[in-house]
Design an enzyme around this catalytic site. Structure first.
Site, PDB file in Angstrom:
ATOM      1  CB  ALA A 117       2.697   1.304  -0.432  1.00  0.00           C
ATOM      2  CB  CYS A 118       0.718   2.603   4.200  1.00  0.00           C
ATOM      3  SG  CYS A 118       0.563   2.847   6.305  1.00  0.00           S
TER       4      CYS A 118
END
Length: 113
Positions: free
Chosen positions: A10-11
């Site tokens: 998600a980063c």
């Protein structure tokens, strides 16, 4: 070359770092640390080898670290919080035979390729 990344898909920075690793031709092991948390020994080693303290690697954005007082806490308290909830660890860390880097920004990974 073998490389291990402690990754959060998600980063954006973590995804960009992984892309650099893949483009380099490295044999990459991906550890999604939110689902496969750090051991104390490994997290201490990554911090030590990257020249960081637990407080240096504390993720405050998107966490309740400030409300929990972790910003002012000692390193042992921060480390314990990270072991209990790996979302407190900022990312990504990458390890190769050339060393460990906290890859923020993602181009830091090139130092160990």
């Amino acid at each position: 070359m073998k490389a291990t990344i402690w990754h959060n898909p998600a980063c954006g920075t973590s995804r960009k770092t992984l892309a650099i690793l893949n483009e380099s031709g490295a044999d990459v092991t991906v550890i999604e640390y939110l689902g496969q948390p750090y051991t104390r020994e490994k997290l201490e080693q990554l911090l030590r080898d990257s020249g960081m303290t637990a407080k240096d690697a504390l993720r405050t954005r998107g966490t309740d670290a400030e409300e929990r007082g972790l910003i002012e806490a000692d390193d042992e308290t921060v480390l314990e919080a990270m072991l209990q909830d790996p979302s407190y660890v900022n990312r990504p860390f990458v390890e190769t035979e050339k060393g460990v880097r906290f890859c923020r920004p993602q181009d830091k990974v090139r130092e160990i390729l």
